[in-house]
Design a protein around this motif. Sequence first.
Motif, PDB file in Angstrom:
ATOM      1  N   GLU A 231      46.767  64.702  20.467  1.00  0.00           N
ATOM      2  CA  GLU A 231      46.887  63.711  21.546  1.00  0.00           C
ATOM      3  C   GLU A 231      48.343  63.365  21.798  1.00  0.00           C
ATOM      4  N   ALA A 232      49.106  63.194  20.717  1.00  0.00           N
ATOM      5  CA  ALA A 232      50.525  62.859  20.877  1.00  0.00           C
ATOM      6  C   ALA A 232      51.290  64.020  21.507  1.00  0.00           C
ATOM      7  N   LEU A 233      50.972  65.241  21.083  1.00  0.00           N
ATOM      8  CA  LEU A 233      51.694  66.406  21.604  1.00  0.00           C
ATOM      9  C   LEU A 233      51.317  66.717  23.050  1.00  0.00           C
ATOM     10  N   ALA A 234      50.202  66.175  23.528  1.00  0.00           N
ATOM     11  CA  ALA A 234      49.791  66.395  24.922  1.00  0.00           C
ATOM     12  C   ALA A 234      50.279  65.295  25.855  1.00  0.00           C
ATOM     13  N   LEU A 235      50.941  64.268  25.320  1.00  0.00           N
ATOM     14  CA  LEU A 235      51.427  63.164  26.158  1.00  0.00           C
ATOM     15  C   LEU A 235      52.467  63.660  27.163  1.00  0.00           C
ATOM     16  N   ARG A 236      52.308  63.219  28.394  1.00  0.00           N
ATOM     17  CA  ARG A 236      53.305  63.480  29.426  1.00  0.00           C
ATOM     18  C   ARG A 236      54.003  62.164  29.755  1.00  0.00           C
ATOM     19  N   TRP A 237      55.171  62.290  30.346  1.00  0.00           N
ATOM     20  CA  TRP A 237      55.897  61.061  30.695  1.00  0.00           C
ATOM     21  C   TRP A 237      55.130  60.230  31.714  1.00  0.00           C
ATOM     22  N   THR A 238      54.298  60.882  32.505  1.00  0.00           N
ATOM     23  CA  THR A 238      53.472  60.143  33.458  1.00  0.00           C
ATOM     24  C   THR A 238      52.376  59.331  32.756  1.00  0.00           C
ATOM     25  N   ASP A 239      52.160  59.608  31.466  1.00  0.00           N
ATOM     26  CA  ASP A 239      51.163  58.866  30.691  1.00  0.00           C
ATOM     27  C   ASP A 239      51.773  57.663  29.984  1.00  0.00           C
ATOM     28  N   VAL A 240      53.090  57.523  30.070  1.00  0.00           N
ATOM     29  CA  VAL A 240      53.793  56.470  29.328  1.00  0.00           C
ATOM     30  C   VAL A 240      54.382  55.450  30.294  1.00  0.00           C
ATOM     31  N   ASP A 241      54.083  54.182  30.060  1.00  0.00           N
ATOM     32  CA  ASP A 241      54.644  53.083  30.844  1.00  0.00           C
ATOM     33  C   ASP A 241      55.522  52.267  29.910  1.00  0.00           C
ATOM     34  N   LEU A 242      56.817  52.563  29.926  1.00  0.00           N
ATOM     35  CA  LEU A 242      57.736  51.905  29.012  1.00  0.00           C
ATOM     36  C   LEU A 242      57.971  50.448  29.387  1.00  0.00           C
ATOM     37  N   ASN A 243      57.808  50.109  30.640  1.00  0.00           N
ATOM     38  CA  ASN A 243      58.010  48.719  31.067  1.00  0.00           C
ATOM     39  C   ASN A 243      56.885  47.812  30.573  1.00  0.00           C
ATOM     40  N   ARG A 250      45.162  61.397  27.757  1.00  0.00           N
ATOM     41  CA  ARG A 250      44.381  62.146  28.758  1.00  0.00           C
ATOM     42  C   ARG A 250      43.959  63.525  28.274  1.00  0.00           C
ATOM     43  N   GLY A 251      44.547  63.991  27.176  1.00  0.00           N
ATOM     44  CA  GLY A 251      44.223  65.334  26.695  1.00  0.00           C
ATOM     45  C   GLY A 251      44.678  65.533  25.271  1.00  0.00           C
ATOM     46  N   THR A 252      44.497  66.747  24.788  1.00  0.00           N
ATOM     47  CA  THR A 252      44.933  67.093  23.440  1.00  0.00           C
ATOM     48  C   THR A 252      45.470  68.521  23.450  1.00  0.00           C
ATOM     49  N   LEU A 253      46.591  68.731  22.796  1.00  0.00           N
ATOM     50  CA  LEU A 253      47.207  70.054  22.739  1.00  0.00           C
ATOM     51  C   LEU A 253      46.656  70.804  21.520  1.00  0.00           C
ATOM     52  N   ALA A 254      46.210  72.018  21.743  1.00  0.00           N
ATOM     53  CA  ALA A 254      45.636  72.809  20.653  1.00  0.00           C
ATOM     54  C   ALA A 254      46.026  74.266  20.813  1.00  0.00           C
ATOM     55  N   ARG A 255      46.055  74.966  19.704  1.00  0.00           N
ATOM     56  CA  ARG A 255      46.313  76.406  19.734  1.00  0.00           C
ATOM     57  C   ARG A 255      44.993  77.137  19.838  1.00  0.00           C
ATOM     58  N   THR A 256      44.876  78.036  20.798  1.00  0.00           N
ATOM     59  CA  THR A 256      43.694  78.862  20.987  1.00  0.00           C
ATOM     60  C   THR A 256      44.108  80.325  20.875  1.00  0.00           C
ATOM     61  N   VAL A 257      43.125  81.226  20.983  1.00  0.00           N
ATOM     62  CA  VAL A 257      43.452  82.650  20.939  1.00  0.00           C
ATOM     63  C   VAL A 257      44.305  83.047  22.133  1.00  0.00           C
ATOM     64  N   SER A 258      44.307  82.219  23.162  1.00  0.00           N
ATOM     65  CA  SER A 258      45.102  82.498  24.364  1.00  0.00           C
ATOM     66  C   SER A 258      46.449  81.786  24.336  1.00  0.00           C
ATOM     67  N   GLY A 259      46.752  81.081  23.244  1.00  0.00           N
ATOM     68  CA  GLY A 259      48.006  80.348  23.150  1.00  0.00           C
ATOM     69  C   GLY A 259      47.779  78.848  23.174  1.00  0.00           C
TER      70      GLY A 259
END
Length: 398
Positions: A231-243, A250-259
């Motif tokens: 979840e942390a590795l899939a974070l985009r800057w559009t998902d972060v509101d620093l103010n 919104r998603g999760t980054l994972a390694r698959t057979v396709s990368g």
Amino acid sequence: MSTKSPHGEGSIYRRHDHPTCPPLDAQGKRPKHRCQGRWTASIELPPVNGKRRRATFFGDSHADVKQKLQAARQRLTEGGPARDAKTRLADAIEEWIRTTLEASDRKRTTKDTYTILLRTHALTDPIAALPIGRLGAADLEQFILRLRAKGLSSSTIRQTDTVLRQVLDTAVRDGLLASNPASTMRRPTVVSPEARALTPREVSALLSAAHGSRYEPLLRVLAATGLRRGEALALRWTDVDLNRHLLTVRGTLARTVSGLQIQAPKTERSRRTIPISAATAAVLEAVHESQAADRAACGDSWSDTGLVFTTEFGQPIDPRNASRAMSIAARKAGLDGVGIHTLRHTAASTMLEAGVPLRTVSEILGHGSVQVTGDIYGHVSSEGARAAVDRLAALLGW
């Protein structure tokens, strides 16, 4: 001699000129065949692609084939096949992987996991050579025992059993089996080890050991939010509101057979917006500045993925590299048995011991239900338990 039954009920006969027998040879003799001199029963099957089909059974007596014919009729009445297929389990597994699994809407990582489990543990086991029609509960129980003998974890054995049951369920659906032989078995139990949680002092030592590395900000965010690694590795800057000090999963980054791929969250409740502390917001602001410097240094070599945590070229961070960085930091800090998921356990346990309601912790973690949170973190440390009883005594005036 032939005994005809009503249409669709099948027939029983004993004659040598049945179509299944081989033709006469040049000397006018009939080669020996399995139906020669034996009783035969035949029943019409439901057509496939408009083609008529029949099932034939052989026996040494009229009573023998009559019993087989009655059993076949009963199976057809119940919606099953007249008899179980002779397909090897290995072939059924490969066909299931190629068609049923691939056509499902499961995530790519789940499909890869199921394939690896079957090919690593089932297809390499003697059970794979058995015809699925001869597969019994005893064979499956022996398979489980062999997996345990190999030293596999209880969770791996349970997961392998679950996937193999799905293969057999599909065989029933496709008319290869009348019933799933695993349906009469108890599922293997899973022994869940107690979640390891770090003390505040240990967390401080861990982060100090990671100081200056590219992964220090990631570890700090994981420790402060309880996010899953992907979840942390899939974070985009559009998902972060620093103010407003908020971030949205919104998603999760994972390694698959396709990368590396960003996939949907683990559950619907995993898709969530959680608050972050001012200190965590400051960490993310520093990451944003550092990333801007990387972008300027790379020029045209920069990959604009929009991700928060990236390599020096803007590409996604391989989850395995993040786990490796955590292991290195833990080793430097003198912490044994610590993985990157330990930070999630630590965040949850720390919040609960601080008196944060279970439901709130469950929402922050993105668990499917409060019960899941309670099952995993339904314990408190000895210090937390002592503080609780001391507070109770104080409130009672003792």
